[in-house]
Scaffold this active site. Structure first.
Site, short mmCIF file in Angstrom:
data_model
loop_
_atom_site.label_atom_id
_atom_site.label_comp_id
_atom_site.label_asym_id
_atom_site.label_seq_id
_atom_site.Cartn_x
_atom_site.Cartn_y
_atom_site.Cartn_z
N LYS A 503 0.86 -1.19 0.00
CA LYS A 503 0.00 0.00 0.00
C LYS A 503 0.89 1.22 0.00
O LYS A 503 1.63 1.47 0.95
CB LYS A 503 -0.87 -0.06 1.26
CG LYS A 503 -1.86 1.05 1.40
CD LYS A 503 -2.95 0.62 2.37
CE LYS A 503 -3.24 1.69 3.40
NZ LYS A 503 -4.18 1.24 4.42
N ASP A 599 -13.63 2.41 11.15
CA ASP A 599 -14.00 2.36 9.73
C ASP A 599 -14.34 0.93 9.34
O ASP A 599 -13.82 0.39 8.36
CB ASP A 599 -12.87 2.93 8.86
CG ASP A 599 -13.36 3.38 7.49
OD1 ASP A 599 -14.60 3.47 7.30
OD2 ASP A 599 -12.52 3.63 6.61
#
Ligand SMILES: *[C@@H]1O[C@H](CO)[C@@H](O)[C@H](O)[C@H]1NC(C)=O
Ligand SMILES: *[C@@H]1O[C@H](CO)[C@@H](O)[C@H](O)[C@H]1NC(C)=O
Ligand SMILES: *[C@@H]1O[C@H](CO)[C@@H](O)[C@H](O)[C@H]1NC(C)=O
Ligand SMILES: *[C@@H]1O[C@H](CO)[C@@H](O)[C@H](O)[C@H]1NC(C)=O
Ligand SMILES: *[C@@H]1O[C@H](CO)[C@@H](O)[C@H](O)[C@H]1NC(C)=O
Length: 787
Positions: A503, A599
């Site tokens: 990432k 989240d």
């Protein structure tokens, strides 16, 4: 040079023999000097070169004297023959070593005073320094009854090392000197500070003096059993409360983590022995005591502590959770070794901590004690401990820069390189037997677990940018497997074939940097089979790259809608929900400070090749307030549609905010539709408003994904609906904990798998069985709401 040729030939043979396996460490610089001696001295398989065999020019000055003694040392010394001679300096003198390979070296100085003619070496008082740092100041050896070995780990950045001896009145001496290159991964640049807990950078440029090197678990490790010729003393003399300690040793084959820990970090014997908490009775729970070792330190100095760990006591992973304290500070809490090794036992690890000068006391206690987590068997181990003192005094020696011509004793060791090579060969031959054993180990290492990557709890593996460029075809757009607010996620293949997800953060956003740090920090402290594992990171050149284990089947979301993947069965969906709920429960309940994910959504639940779910994306996570449920106030973050209405309205964040979001995920799983679908109108836009209407009217079946609606048992669906309703309660206090959610989901799964049974006997059994498992989590009030 005749001997050189032969040696060179032999070297080639040896190297070709070794090239079939992995060559263990062979120091490039390996100077072993027996001072004041005209003979070369064998110490085990090593040869110390008598310093009078050096070029005669260097020995012509009358101010240094070869001293020798006939008195024999007691049996306690590893090097008795080295202490039969010494070189005496009556005026400033130095040795000069050609450095072939710049980098970290051990400098070892051996001292053992004796009387020679009218020199009593016990009266010596002197300084020892290199051209850069002071090694010993006002050094005296009065009342010394056994040899003194001073060892320094220094980074040599010049092509010459000069070691100076400066007597105060007229007497300085040394018995032997070692200058040995060490592998670069013996010392890392970063370590953890203790008070406050944080990061220390710049360790690799420090000169460190080893003050303690202890093998926990009774046995002494002699230099011959250490590939870097270190001595590890047993811990018995440091331990405060012997009754609480038990010594353990095994001869297990160790599973080294590639790149991070090697046989040079500490010898296998160190990792194969430990001191563990002596539980009076194996079944005793709640035993509360620490084992404490005490060490004498010098106030006003900074120290580095290196803890060596290797779980040689557990039978399976996640059994051994314990705390480690340095003085009054808890430095590792609920430390689970197996969580850092992907569950592999007998895997050596080490962790470095910096104790700053302001916190150093003359007596330092190091303790291990049981974890306070309920239901964890009290236990704890330590395998080894090294304590190094920061050497922060710069050199005041008479030598300032290049000391080519002025000194009285110049031992230009470069000249005797030919001789040194033959020493290396002898050492090599001596090591061959060891080598054979090790190659077997190497073999095993590569087959055991190719997903074992290097990291330890606080310092995950730090990748070089180059490695990641290589792994992702230089961040090839075709290798992108996801795009998010943070940046892009690439598929990557590391050199050893391990597939990873890389990432890569967009640089230059402050939020990005904070989240990046937050995620490394958080993920480094925790491990759970249903939480995505961070393999490492890269922060080179302002990059913010996180490297994760690769999740072959992608996001849960992609299996629900918006792709043409085959639909998951109801059972698979339930199992995925159960795993995810367990991951969240771990974050909420099983850490000292709960972590609120903030989240939770189907796009943050990833599936591996066997559809095992793992919760991902901790960039927004917050470590919650203690165990009380008082909320933390914070700016609204997270994903629209999943947000806890309470949080949205009052910006009050609790673990129950995650429970709400998880309720939304449950609806997605049931309905296989997006949470927000703007193409629809009115109440239907939002999945919660849409589905809850049906749920309250008892018509939940109307919103179920039509692809699986026919296969769902009605009891299972009803139970599932109850969970959803509870999770989505407006008032956070009314929402269940994740442990209760797990319970309900398991119940729903059992109901799905069970033949309908009109007598109800089965379901009673089921309740009894399931509740046994999760009893600790269930309050009596939630029991009431069960059927
Ligand atoms: C050396 O040891 C003796 C007896 O143990 C003691 O009296 C003396 O003070 C010691 N000297 C030093 C300098 O420590
Ligand atoms: C030894 O080192 C100390 C501290 O650096 C210094 O003050 C002293 O002058 C040195 N002594 C000699 C004899 O060089
Ligand atoms: C190495 O360790 C073994 C086991 O502890 C011991 O028996 C042996 O004497 C040691 N060898 C040397 C050379 O120190
Ligand atoms: C531990 O204690 C229990 C009861 O006090 C006893 O039954 C058991 O045998 C003990 N186990 C060991 C290993 O001593
Ligand atoms: C262990 O030692 C630490 C630090 O001194 C202390 O905080 C902790 O309470 C001790 N634990 C037990 C069980 O004695």
């Amino acid at each position: 040079m005749q001997p050189m040729k032969g040696s060179y030939f032999l070297t080639c043979i040896l190297i070709s023999v070794f090239s079939t396996c992995v060559i263990s460490f062979i120091p490039i610089d390996n100077y072993l000097i027996d001072c004041g001696s005209s003979r070369n001295t064998a110490v085990g398989p090593r040869f110390f070169l008598g310093d009078s065999n050096l070029p005669s020019r260097t020995l012509s000055t009358p101010t240094h004297i070869m001293a020798s003694t006939h008195s024999k040392l007691g049996g306690s010394s590893e090097y008795p023959s080295l202490y039969q001679t010494a070189r005496i300096f009556t005026s400033p003198s130095y040795y000069s070593f050609q450095i072939q390979q710049q980098g970290h070296h051990f400098i070892r100085l051996h001292f053992y005073p004796f009387v020679y003619q009218n020199y009593d070496l016990a009266n010596a008082k002197f300084n020892v320094s290199t051209q850069d740092i002071m090694l010993l100041t006002d050094f005296q050896l009065k009342n010394v009854s056994s040899p003194i070995l001073k060892e320094y780990l220094v980074n040599i950045t010049k092509d010459k090392l000069i070691i100076c001896f400066q007597p105060f009145s007229d007497l300085a001496f040394v018995n032997a000197i070692e200058v040995i290159s060490v592998p670069e991964n013996l010392i890392f640049d970063k370590a953890y500070t203790i008070n406050p807990l944080g990061q220390y950078t710049g360790l690799s440029t420090q000169a460190l003096e080893n003050v303690y090197r202890v093998n926990m678990g009774m046995s002494k490790v002699t230099p011959d059993n250490d590939t870097l010729w270190r001595t590890w003393v047993p811990d018995a003399s440091f331990i405060q409360n012997q009754n609480f300690a038990r010594w353990k040793s095994t001869w297990t084959r160790l599973n080294y983590m590639q790149g991070l820990v090697t046989a040079e970090t500490a010898p296998p014997i160190v990792y194969n022995s430990a001191t563990e908490l002596a539980l009076l009775n194996e079944t005793t729970t709640g035993a509360q005591f620490n084992i404490t070792w005490q060490f004498e330190l010098q106030e006003g100095y900074t120290y580095m502590l290196r803890f060596h760990f290797c779980d040689i006591v557990s039978n399976s992973a996640n059994q051994l959770l314990f705390n480690v304290y340095v003085g009054p500070w808890a430095v590792l809490t609920d430390f689970d070794l197996s969580s850092l090794t992907y569950g592999s036992l007998a895997t050596p690890l080490f962790t470095d901590f910096i104790l700053s000068a302001k916190d150093t006391t003359s007596k330092l206690s190091i303790s291990i004690g049981p974890s306070k987590i309920a239901n964890v068997q009290p236990h704890g181990i330590l395998n080894g401990l090294e304590i190094f003192k920061f050497n922060n005094i710069s050199s005041t020696s008479f030598i300032t820069n290049d000391a080519g011509s002025t000194g009285s004793l110049v031992i230009a060791l470069g000249i005797i390189v030919g001789a040194m090579i033959s020493f290396v060969i002898i050492v090599l031959v001596g090591k061959m037997r060891l080598e054979k054993k090790r190659s077997f180990k190497m073999h095993r290492r590569s087959t055991i677990n190719n997903t074992v990557l290097c990291h330890n709890r606080y310092l995950r593996y730090r990748f070089m940018l180059l490695e990641l460029q290589e792994a992702t075809h230089n961040f090839d757009e075709n290798w992108v497997i996801g795009v998010g607010g943070f940046g892009k996620v690439y598929n990557g293949v590391l050199r050893d074939g391990t597939q990873v997800a890389v990432k890569r953060g967009k640089t230059n956003s402050q939020q990005g940097i904070n989240e990046f740090r937050n995620e490394i920090e958080l993920l480094s402290r925790i491990w759970h089979q249903h939480l995505l594992t961070l393999v490492g990171y890269c922060d080179e050149k302002k990059e913010m790259i996180l490297v994760y284990e690769y999740m072959e089947k992608g996001t849960l979301k992609s299996h629900l809608y918006g792709s043409d993947l085959p639909p998951l069965t109801w059972k698979q969906r339930l199992e995925i929900c159960i795993g995810s709920a367990r991951g969240l429960n771990y974050l909420h309940k099983e850490l000292v400070k709960p972590i609120i994910h903030r989240d939770v959504k189907s796009a943050n639940i990833l599936l591996d090749q066997h559809l095992i779910p793992k919760i991902a994306d901790f960039g927004l996570s917050k470590s919650g307030p203690g165990l009380d449920q008082s909320p933390i106030s914070t700016a609204v973050k997270g994903t629209f549609g999943y947000l806890d209405p309470e949080y949205f309205r009052f910006q009050q964040l609790t673990v129950k905010s995650d429970v709400y979001s998880f309720g939304v995920v449950l609806l997605e799983v049931l309905c296989a539709r997006p949470v927000i679908n703007p193409s629809l109108s009115g109440q239907i836009i939002n999945i919660v408003d849409w589905a809850m209407g049906y749920l309250r009217r008892g018509e939940l079946i109307q919103v179920v994904d039509h692809q699986i609606a026919a296969s769902i048992q009605s009891d299972s669906l009803r139970k599932f609906g109850e969970i959803v309703e509870k999770c989505l309660a407006d008032d956070g206090c009314e929402r269940p904990s994740m442990a209760v959610v797990v319970w309900y989901l398991e119940y729903a799964l059992q109901l799905q798998e069970m033949e309908p049974d009109p007598s109800g006997v089965n379901s009673l059994n089921l309740i009894a069985r399931v509740s046994d498992e999760i009893e600790p989590f269930l309050g009596s009030s939630s029991m009431k709401s069960l059927d």
